[in-house]
Design an enzyme around this catalytic site. Structure first.
Site, PDB file in Angstrom:
ATOM      1  N   ARG A 132      63.868  -3.555 -27.130  1.00 16.64           N
ATOM      2  CA  ARG A 132      63.359  -3.062 -25.840  1.00 16.64           C
ATOM      3  C   ARG A 132      61.847  -3.015 -25.878  1.00 16.64           C
ATOM      4  O   ARG A 132      61.262  -2.739 -26.924  1.00 16.64           O
ATOM      5  CB  ARG A 132      63.826  -1.625 -25.584  1.00 16.64           C
ATOM      6  CG  ARG A 132      65.248  -1.510 -25.253  1.00 16.64           C
ATOM      7  CD  ARG A 132      65.648  -0.095 -24.870  1.00 16.64           C
ATOM      8  NE  ARG A 132      67.081  -0.107 -24.707  1.00 16.64           N
ATOM      9  CZ  ARG A 132      67.695  -0.542 -23.616  1.00 16.64           C
ATOM     10  NH1 ARG A 132      66.991  -0.919 -22.568  1.00 16.64           N
ATOM     11  NH2 ARG A 132      69.000  -0.569 -23.557  1.00 16.64           N
ATOM     12  N   HIS A 179      58.679  -9.332 -35.974  1.00 16.23           N
ATOM     13  CA  HIS A 179      59.248 -10.380 -35.119  1.00 16.23           C
ATOM     14  C   HIS A 179      59.501 -11.641 -35.948  1.00 16.23           C
ATOM     15  O   HIS A 179      58.651 -12.042 -36.747  1.00 16.23           O
ATOM     16  CB  HIS A 179      58.295 -10.683 -33.956  1.00 16.23           C
ATOM     17  CG  HIS A 179      58.894 -11.645 -32.978  1.00 16.23           C
ATOM     18  ND1 HIS A 179      59.875 -11.275 -32.077  1.00 16.23           N
ATOM     19  CD2 HIS A 179      58.675 -12.972 -32.782  1.00 16.23           C
ATOM     20  CE1 HIS A 179      60.223 -12.329 -31.362  1.00 16.23           C
ATOM     21  NE2 HIS A 179      59.522 -13.376 -31.766  1.00 16.23           N
TER      22      HIS A 179
HETATM   23  C1  GAR Z   1      64.807  -9.055 -37.252  1.00 10.71           C
HETATM   24  O1  GAR Z   1      64.894 -10.408 -37.591  1.00 10.71           O
HETATM   25  C2  GAR Z   1      63.568  -8.784 -36.428  1.00 10.71           C
HETATM   26  O2  GAR Z   1      62.499  -9.613 -36.759  1.00 10.71           O
HETATM   27  C3  GAR Z   1      64.071  -9.071 -35.033  1.00 10.71           C
HETATM   28  O3  GAR Z   1      65.363  -8.510 -35.011  1.00 10.71           O
HETATM   29  C4  GAR Z   1      65.942  -8.672 -36.302  1.00 10.71           C
HETATM   30  C5  GAR Z   1      66.616  -7.376 -36.702  1.00 10.71           C
HETATM   31  O4  GAR Z   1      67.371  -7.555 -37.856  1.00 10.71           O
HETATM   32  N1  GAR Z   1      63.195  -8.486 -34.047  1.00 10.71           N
HETATM   33  C6  GAR Z   1      62.905  -9.072 -32.882  1.00 10.71           C
HETATM   34  O5  GAR Z   1      63.369 -10.126 -32.531  1.00 10.71           O
HETATM   35  C7  GAR Z   1      61.909  -8.309 -32.027  1.00 10.71           C
HETATM   36  N2  GAR Z   1      61.485  -9.067 -30.927  1.00 10.71           N
HETATM   37  P1  GAR Z   1      68.010  -6.304 -38.605  1.00 10.71           P
HETATM   38  O6  GAR Z   1      68.746  -5.482 -37.551  1.00 10.71           O
HETATM   39  O7  GAR Z   1      68.952  -6.897 -39.606  1.00 10.71           O
HETATM   40  O8  GAR Z   1      66.906  -5.515 -39.238  1.00 10.71           O
END
Ligand code: GAR
Length: 211
Positions: free
Chosen positions: A92, A110
């Protein structure tokens, strides 16, 4: 001891990487005091229970607008004396209510080399674009979508045989190594934001040995 809240919406592997890192610190100067989660099914919740981190589950649809939603979160952050926020797969945009209070003390992770491939499914975006290199970015949060001053980036090679699963795995491995260190350095003021610029504090022990 700096009290940190991790915000997550997904599996929580980065939350867990931060916990493991904090657990191994010789001088434990940070504490993951709260997991804020907006998805009741998120794997991050079970992981937080295993690590005995208090979970604050808060669903956007239970509030009239984003402001009320974030005010509810802010109240809990204040109650828990949270000084720093690490977004770890929190899907979010952060609104003005939280940003006014935590600007410079809130960072995001990210899975791409920003400003390329912001938003949802950065791994899929990289595969569709056919890039040979993508990566991971950590940045201070501002009002934009995956924008804000960049703190650290690390490249990940996209091999011809990579699919979504294998590339995600490689990116996660880099994230788990990079993000906990940056969270620690930002939370303890070794990396900080000064008038929109990312600054790095020179450790006094290092400085005196150079003099
Ligand atoms: C991660 O790869 C993070 O970089 C990405 O969500 C994933 C969460 O993984 N974040 C985004 O895309 C933010 N825009 P996790 O739940 O296994 O930590």
């Amino acid at each position: 001891m700096v009290r940190i809240a991790v915000f997550a919406s997904g599996t929580g592997s980065n939350y867990e990487a931060i916990m493991k890192y904090a657990d191994q610190l010789a001088v434990p100067d940070i504490q993951i005091s709260l997991l804020v989660c907006d998805q009741p099914q998120a794997g991050a919740i079970a992981k937080a229970q295993q690590w005995q981190t208090p979970v604050f589950l808060v669903q956007r649809r239970q509030f009239a607008d984003k402001k009320a939603f974030e005010q509810h979160i802010l109240l809990r952050l204040k109650e828990d004396k949270i000084e720093f926020i690490a977004l770890a797969g929190y899907m979010r945009l952060i609104g003005p209510t939280l940003l006014n209070e935590y600007y410079g003390r809130i960072i995001n992770l990210h899975p791409s080399l920003l400003p390329t491939f912001p938003g949802l499914d950065a791994v899929g975006q990289a595969l569709s674009a056919g890039v040979k290199v993508t990566g991971v970015t950590v940045h201070f949060v501002d009002a934009g979508m995956d924008t804000g001053p960049i703190i650290a980036q690390q490249a990940v090679t996209v091999d011809d045989c990579d699919d979504h699963e294998s590339l995600s795995r490689k990116i996660h491995a880099v994230e788990h190594d990079l993000y906990p260190r940056i969270v620690h350095q930002c939370a303890t003021g070794q990396i900080y934001l000064d008038q929109g610029r990312v600054c790095y504090r020179v450790l006094s022990s290092l400085r005196s040995s150079e003099e």
